[in-house]
Design a protein around this motif. Structure first.
Motif, PDB file in Angstrom:
ATOM      1  N   TYR A   1      -7.317  17.281 -35.679  1.00 24.57           N
ATOM      2  CA  TYR A   1      -8.640  17.485 -35.062  1.00 24.57           C
ATOM      3  C   TYR A   1      -9.749  17.094 -36.038  1.00 24.57           C
ATOM      4  CZ  TYR A   1     -12.827  20.087 -33.640  1.00 24.57           C
ATOM      5  OH  TYR A   1     -14.125  20.428 -33.340  1.00 24.57           O
ATOM      6  N   LEU A   2      -9.635  17.525 -37.290  1.00 25.79           N
ATOM      7  CA  LEU A   2     -10.633  17.178 -38.299  1.00 25.79           C
ATOM      8  C   LEU A   2     -10.806  15.670 -38.404  1.00 25.79           C
ATOM      9  CD1 LEU A   2      -9.774  19.691 -41.173  1.00 25.79           C
ATOM     10  CD2 LEU A   2     -11.974  19.509 -40.034  1.00 25.79           C
ATOM     11  N   GLU A   3      -9.698  14.954 -38.362  1.00 25.78           N
ATOM     12  CA  GLU A   3      -9.742  13.495 -38.488  1.00 25.78           C
ATOM     13  C   GLU A   3     -10.383  12.847 -37.268  1.00 25.78           C
ATOM     14  OE1 GLU A   3      -6.638   9.689 -38.554  1.00 25.78           O
ATOM     15  OE2 GLU A   3      -5.883  11.736 -38.867  1.00 25.78           O
ATOM     16  N   HIS A   4      -9.981  13.245 -36.075  1.00 28.49           N
ATOM     17  CA  HIS A   4     -10.410  12.551 -34.857  1.00 28.49           C
ATOM     18  C   HIS A   4     -11.796  12.960 -34.380  1.00 28.49           C
ATOM     19  CE1 HIS A   4      -6.553  10.688 -34.649  1.00 28.49           C
ATOM     20  NE2 HIS A   4      -5.900  11.797 -34.365  1.00 28.49           N
ATOM     21  N   PHE A   5     -12.293  14.108 -34.840  1.00 28.07           N
ATOM     22  CA  PHE A   5     -13.608  14.566 -34.392  1.00 28.07           C
ATOM     23  C   PHE A   5     -14.670  14.521 -35.488  1.00 28.07           C
ATOM     24  CE2 PHE A   5     -11.022  15.956 -30.956  1.00 28.07           C
ATOM     25  CZ  PHE A   5     -11.865  16.033 -29.849  1.00 28.07           C
ATOM     26  N   GLU A   6     -14.328  14.017 -36.651  1.00 25.18           N
ATOM     27  CA  GLU A   6     -15.283  13.903 -37.743  1.00 25.18           C
ATOM     28  C   GLU A   6     -16.499  13.083 -37.324  1.00 25.18           C
ATOM     29  OE1 GLU A   6     -17.247  14.012 -41.354  1.00 25.18           O
ATOM     30  OE2 GLU A   6     -15.443  15.150 -40.835  1.00 25.18           O
ATOM     31  N   GLY A   7     -17.695  13.671 -37.485  1.00 25.34           N
ATOM     32  CA  GLY A   7     -18.938  12.967 -37.201  1.00 25.34           C
ATOM     33  C   GLY A   7     -19.348  12.935 -35.752  1.00 25.34           C
ATOM     34  N   LYS A   8     -18.550  13.505 -34.866  1.00 25.32           N
ATOM     35  CA  LYS A   8     -18.906  13.487 -33.440  1.00 25.32           C
ATOM     36  C   LYS A   8     -19.871  14.625 -33.123  1.00 25.32           C
ATOM     37  CE  LYS A   8     -14.634  11.249 -31.905  1.00 25.32           C
ATOM     38  NZ  LYS A   8     -15.290   9.935 -31.813  1.00 25.32           N
ATOM     39  N   THR A   9     -20.817  14.345 -32.237  1.00 28.76           N
ATOM     40  CA  THR A   9     -21.787  15.359 -31.812  1.00 28.76           C
ATOM     41  C   THR A   9     -21.059  16.576 -31.253  1.00 28.76           C
ATOM     42  OG1 THR A   9     -23.403  13.644 -31.267  1.00 28.76           O
ATOM     43  CG2 THR A   9     -23.732  15.820 -30.269  1.00 28.76           C
ATOM     44  N   GLY A  10     -21.441  17.745 -31.710  1.00 31.71           N
ATOM     45  CA  GLY A  10     -20.824  18.979 -31.230  1.00 31.71           C
ATOM     46  C   GLY A  10     -19.623  19.415 -32.029  1.00 31.71           C
ATOM     47  N   ALA A  11     -19.231  18.600 -33.021  1.00 33.82           N
ATOM     48  CA  ALA A  11     -18.079  18.952 -33.854  1.00 33.82           C
ATOM     49  C   ALA A  11     -18.545  19.228 -35.284  1.00 33.82           C
ATOM     50  CB  ALA A  11     -17.023  17.844 -33.796  1.00 33.82           C
ATOM     51  N   HIS A  12     -18.299  18.304 -36.203  1.00 29.17           N
ATOM     52  CA  HIS A  12     -18.569  18.596 -37.609  1.00 29.17           C
ATOM     53  C   HIS A  12     -18.707  17.306 -38.395  1.00 29.17           C
ATOM     54  CE1 HIS A  12     -14.248  18.024 -37.065  1.00 29.17           C
ATOM     55  NE2 HIS A  12     -14.314  17.404 -38.227  1.00 29.17           N
ATOM     56  N   ASN A  13     -19.407  17.377 -39.515  1.00 28.55           N
ATOM     57  CA  ASN A  13     -19.352  16.372 -40.561  1.00 28.55           C
ATOM     58  C   ASN A  13     -19.625  17.075 -41.884  1.00 28.55           C
ATOM     59  OD1 ASN A  13     -22.167  16.654 -40.826  1.00 28.55           O
ATOM     60  ND2 ASN A  13     -22.570  14.939 -39.453  1.00 28.55           N
ATOM     61  N   ASN A  14     -19.917  16.329 -42.901  1.00 27.71           N
ATOM     62  CA  ASN A  14     -20.062  16.943 -44.224  1.00 27.71           C
ATOM     63  C   ASN A  14     -21.314  17.807 -44.368  1.00 27.71           C
ATOM     64  OD1 ASN A  14     -17.692  15.808 -45.221  1.00 27.71           O
ATOM     65  ND2 ASN A  14     -18.717  13.915 -45.839  1.00 27.71           N
ATOM     66  N   THR A  15     -22.297  17.594 -43.504  1.00 32.47           N
ATOM     67  CA  THR A  15     -23.582  18.283 -43.691  1.00 32.47           C
ATOM     68  C   THR A  15     -23.955  19.249 -42.569  1.00 32.47           C
ATOM     69  OG1 THR A  15     -24.769  16.427 -42.661  1.00 32.47           O
ATOM     70  CG2 THR A  15     -24.474  16.368 -45.057  1.00 32.47           C
ATOM     71  N   LYS A  16     -23.375  19.111 -41.394  1.00 31.61           N
ATOM     72  CA  LYS A  16     -23.754  19.995 -40.289  1.00 31.61           C
ATOM     73  C   LYS A  16     -22.588  20.200 -39.340  1.00 31.61           C
ATOM     74  CE  LYS A  16     -25.779  16.284 -37.455  1.00 31.61           C
ATOM     75  NZ  LYS A  16     -27.009  15.831 -36.761  1.00 31.61           N
ATOM     76  N   GLY A  17     -22.810  21.076 -38.376  1.00 32.97           N
ATOM     77  CA  GLY A  17     -21.740  21.399 -37.437  1.00 32.97           C
ATOM     78  C   GLY A  17     -20.859  22.508 -37.976  1.00 32.97           C
ATOM     79  N   THR A  18     -19.764  22.738 -37.287  1.00 33.36           N
ATOM     80  CA  THR A  18     -18.846  23.808 -37.674  1.00 33.36           C
ATOM     81  C   THR A  18     -17.439  23.426 -37.237  1.00 33.36           C
ATOM     82  OG1 THR A  18     -18.547  26.225 -37.619  1.00 33.36           O
ATOM     83  CG2 THR A  18     -19.046  25.140 -35.526  1.00 33.36           C
ATOM     84  N   PHE A  19     -16.439  24.134 -37.751  1.00 29.37           N
ATOM     85  CA  PHE A  19     -15.050  23.829 -37.436  1.00 29.37           C
ATOM     86  C   PHE A  19     -14.557  24.735 -36.307  1.00 29.37           C
ATOM     87  CE2 PHE A  19     -10.484  24.685 -38.295  1.00 29.37           C
ATOM     88  CZ  PHE A  19     -10.001  23.446 -37.928  1.00 29.37           C
TER      89      PHE A  19
ATOM     90  N   LEU B   1     -16.509  12.576 -27.298  1.00 29.65           N
ATOM     91  CA  LEU B   1     -15.566  13.686 -27.454  1.00 29.65           C
ATOM     92  C   LEU B   1     -14.268  13.405 -26.700  1.00 29.65           C
ATOM     93  CD1 LEU B   1     -17.948  16.787 -27.096  1.00 29.65           C
ATOM     94  CD2 LEU B   1     -17.028  15.802 -29.209  1.00 29.65           C
ATOM     95  N   LYS B   2     -14.379  12.792 -25.547  1.00 28.55           N
ATOM     96  CA  LYS B   2     -13.182  12.445 -24.779  1.00 28.55           C
ATOM     97  C   LYS B   2     -12.318  11.443 -25.537  1.00 28.55           C
ATOM     98  CE  LYS B   2     -11.720  10.614 -20.281  1.00 28.55           C
ATOM     99  NZ  LYS B   2     -12.160  10.126 -18.959  1.00 28.55           N
ATOM    100  N   ASP B   3     -12.957  10.466 -26.182  1.00 28.68           N
ATOM    101  CA  ASP B   3     -12.207   9.503 -26.983  1.00 28.68           C
ATOM    102  C   ASP B   3     -11.472  10.194 -28.128  1.00 28.68           C
ATOM    103  OD1 ASP B   3     -13.158   7.468 -25.381  1.00 28.68           O
ATOM    104  OD2 ASP B   3     -14.770   6.888 -26.763  1.00 28.68           O
ATOM    105  N   GLY B   4     -12.143  11.149 -28.780  1.00 31.38           N
ATOM    106  CA  GLY B   4     -11.498  11.894 -29.850  1.00 31.38           C
ATOM    107  C   GLY B   4     -10.320  12.699 -29.349  1.00 31.38           C
ATOM    108  N   HIS B   5     -10.486  13.324 -28.196  1.00 33.87           N
ATOM    109  CA  HIS B   5      -9.397  14.131 -27.656  1.00 33.87           C
ATOM    110  C   HIS B   5      -8.227  13.268 -27.206  1.00 33.87           C
ATOM    111  CE1 HIS B   5      -7.598  17.762 -26.087  1.00 33.87           C
ATOM    112  NE2 HIS B   5      -7.343  17.130 -24.954  1.00 33.87           N
ATOM    113  N   ALA B   6      -8.493  12.055 -26.723  1.00 33.81           N
ATOM    114  CA  ALA B   6      -7.422  11.152 -26.307  1.00 33.81           C
ATOM    115  C   ALA B   6      -6.499  10.825 -27.483  1.00 33.81           C
ATOM    116  CB  ALA B   6      -8.016   9.870 -25.724  1.00 33.81           C
ATOM    117  N   LYS B   7      -7.072  10.739 -28.683  1.00 34.00           N
ATOM    118  CA  LYS B   7      -6.266  10.496 -29.875  1.00 34.00           C
ATOM    119  C   LYS B   7      -5.542  11.763 -30.326  1.00 34.00           C
ATOM    120  CE  LYS B   7      -9.511   6.931 -31.399  1.00 34.00           C
ATOM    121  NZ  LYS B   7     -10.551   6.575 -32.393  1.00 34.00           N
ATOM    122  N   LEU B   8      -6.184  12.894 -30.134  1.00 32.24           N
ATOM    123  CA  LEU B   8      -5.607  14.164 -30.569  1.00 32.24           C
ATOM    124  C   LEU B   8      -4.470  14.613 -29.657  1.00 32.24           C
ATOM    125  CD1 LEU B   8      -5.803  16.668 -32.451  1.00 32.24           C
ATOM    126  CD2 LEU B   8      -7.491  17.601 -30.843  1.00 32.24           C
ATOM    127  N   SER B   9      -4.648  14.430 -28.348  1.00 34.14           N
ATOM    128  CA  SER B   9      -3.652  14.918 -27.375  1.00 34.14           C
ATOM    129  C   SER B   9      -3.664  14.028 -26.139  1.00 34.14           C
ATOM    130  CB  SER B   9      -3.966  16.369 -26.988  1.00 34.14           C
ATOM    131  OG  SER B   9      -3.051  16.849 -26.030  1.00 34.14           O
TER     132      SER B   9
END
Length: 469
Positions: free
Chosen positions: A268-286, A364-372
């Motif tokens: 999840y960390l890999e596929h959602f890195e930098g996506k709006t509503g998820a997380h990156n190095n400076t904002k968001g949450t896990f 987010l859908k693209d990220g989830h397609a890779k995750l599951s």
């Protein structure tokens, strides 16, 4: 700034909005909803996941409305599995949301359905620009008036976990009504509305402000002529998804793995890195936001044994019992990415949204397609636009302003319902969107463009001379 420069600045940041205008801008909003709003295809649904969904949904609805309404709401929702997730927590009153909501209500009636489902984002703070902490309307001089159900003392609190309003808060609202520039008859209407909808013992007994918004958002539209029989179910995304996650933790599902398995979480960390509503190095949450003692959301970070604060303190252990308890006590709530993974991609609820959501939900859908990959289907639309438009306007002496839901209640007459139907059937989607361009720009850049005035649709409501005698 010219009108074209303004539009291009917005389109650069929100390309899906341009796609919407290019593809459907010449349509009326009624025609757009007719084409885009889905009907459920039972043949492709996962009935085990639907069973889990309705365990959570039924539990919440029955708590607030009783078993009869719960049964009716379930029956209605199975026709569409569709909800608007554009709205913010609080009272649905702001013109950003009220026009598209009433348009959805009219579309629902034309389909011979009864339920309008809104799943609002209550992770926002009380001081959000959508004015989550109260009611807003225009007085007889077209000045904006705000009624403060919640005070600024809790302005940074998330709506989802904010303390409930009290009798003292409502007494302040009565005083604000009395001091407003309304006619005596309008003050009487508004005072009666607050008394019947908000000043109730069953409201004071609830544990959060978020819970206190559920019944008012069901009752308020019924005060608009033509919408008396509308069933508007307004729940926060966080309330529903938190209950869904509890159900999943008692079953062996993909979401169970996402919450408990470190390897799935690394993916999840890999596929959602930098996506709006998820997380990156400076904002968001896990996956989850934590909740501070002052009911302010705090970001959490991944570690092998659980969730940590930025200070390096363990906030939440990674085990089912701890997560269940934290969800029940509202010490955590799901972030936007986890919310849409749960609603859209696992439970296949079609979620419509505003000018930002139609951009990030596809990502987010693209990220989830890779995750599951097994839980994603192409049938789930991510670009249905149901917010941030102007259709209802209030006019006085040729000056018009976007009308709030409360404006409609205060200034309606026997022609208002017909005028609104006419607006949805005559105003093009492009014109309804174009009127919002300065607001889009301000939200994106933080800068105002007050010198750029774009035309508002024709008035559906009027301040009449005899209303301010």
């Amino acid at each position: 700034m010219t009108e074209e420069e303004l539009a291009q600045s917005v389109f650069k940041a929100k390309p899906k909005l341009k796609d919407t205008i290019d593809g459907y801008g010449a349509n009326t909003y009624a025609a757009y909803l007719k084409e885009k709003c889905p009907r459920a295809n039972q043949d492709i649904r996962d009935h085990f996941l639907d069973e889990i969904f309705f365990r959570a949904f039924n539990k919440i609805v029955e708590r607030f409305f009783g078993p009869r309404f719960r049964a009716e709401a379930k029956e209605e929702l199975t026709k569409t599995f569709f909800a608007s997730t554009a709205e913010h927590g609080g009272i649905l009153c702001h013109p950003f949301f009220s026009d598209s909501f009433l348009s959805r209500a009219l579309h629902t009636k034309t389909c011979n359905d009864e339920l309008v489902l809104t799943l609002a984002c209550s992770g926002i703070s009380l001081d959000n620009s959508s004015y989550a902490r109260g009611l807003v309307f225009h007085d007889n001089e077209l000045n904006e008036v705000r009624l403060h159900i919640k005070s600024l003392k809790e302005q940074h609190s998330s709506v989802y976990v904010c303390q409930p309003y009290t009798k003292e808060d409502i007494l302040r609202v009565y005083s604000e009504i009395e001091n407003s520039k309304l006619s005596p008859s309008q003050k009487k209407v508004l005072t009666s509305l607050v008394h019947n909808v908000f000043d109730r013992e069953d409201q004071y007994s609830l544990t959060t402000y978020d819970e206190q918004t559920i019944r008012p958002n069901w009752l308020l539209p019924k005060h608009i002529r033509g919408f008396e029989h509308l069933e508007h179910l307004f729940l926060s995304q966080e309330l529903l998804v938190s209950e869904l996650l509890q159900q999943h933790l008692h079953n062996n599902t993909f979401l169970t793995s996402l919450l408990l398995d470190p390897q799935t979480q690394k993916e999840y960390l890999e596929h959602f890195e930098g996506k709006t509503g998820a997380h990156n190095n400076t904002k968001g949450t896990f996956l989850f936001w934590g909740v501070s003692e002052k009911n302010v959301r705090i970001p959490l970070h991944y570690s092998a044994d659980g969730w940590y604060t930025k200070e390096g303190n363990l906030f939440l252990k990674r085990d089912a019992e701890t997560i269940l308890e934290a969800l029940q006590q509202k010490r955590i709530f799901p972030c936007m990415a986890l919310t849409f993974i749960t609603l859209s991609f696992v439970h296949q609820i079609t979620c419509s949204g505003g000018f930002s959501q139609i951009n990030y939900l596809g990502e987010l859908k693209d990220g989830h397609a890779k995750l599951s990959p097994s839980t994603v289907t192409d049938s789930i639309a991510t670009d249905i636009f149901t917010a941030d438009i102007v259709l209802n306007t209030l006019e006085k002496d040729t000056i018009r302003v976007p009308a709030t839901l409360l404006d409609i209640i205060l200034y309606q007459d026997d022609t208002t319902y017909a005028r609104f139907i006419e607006a949805t059937e005559q105003v093009t989607l492009k014109d309804a969107i174009w009127a919002m361009m300065p607001e889009y720009y301000k939200i994106i850049t933080g800068e105002s463009v007050d010198q750029t005035h774009l035309p508002l649709p024709p008035a559906t409501l009027h301040v009449k001379r005899d209303t301010y005698i």
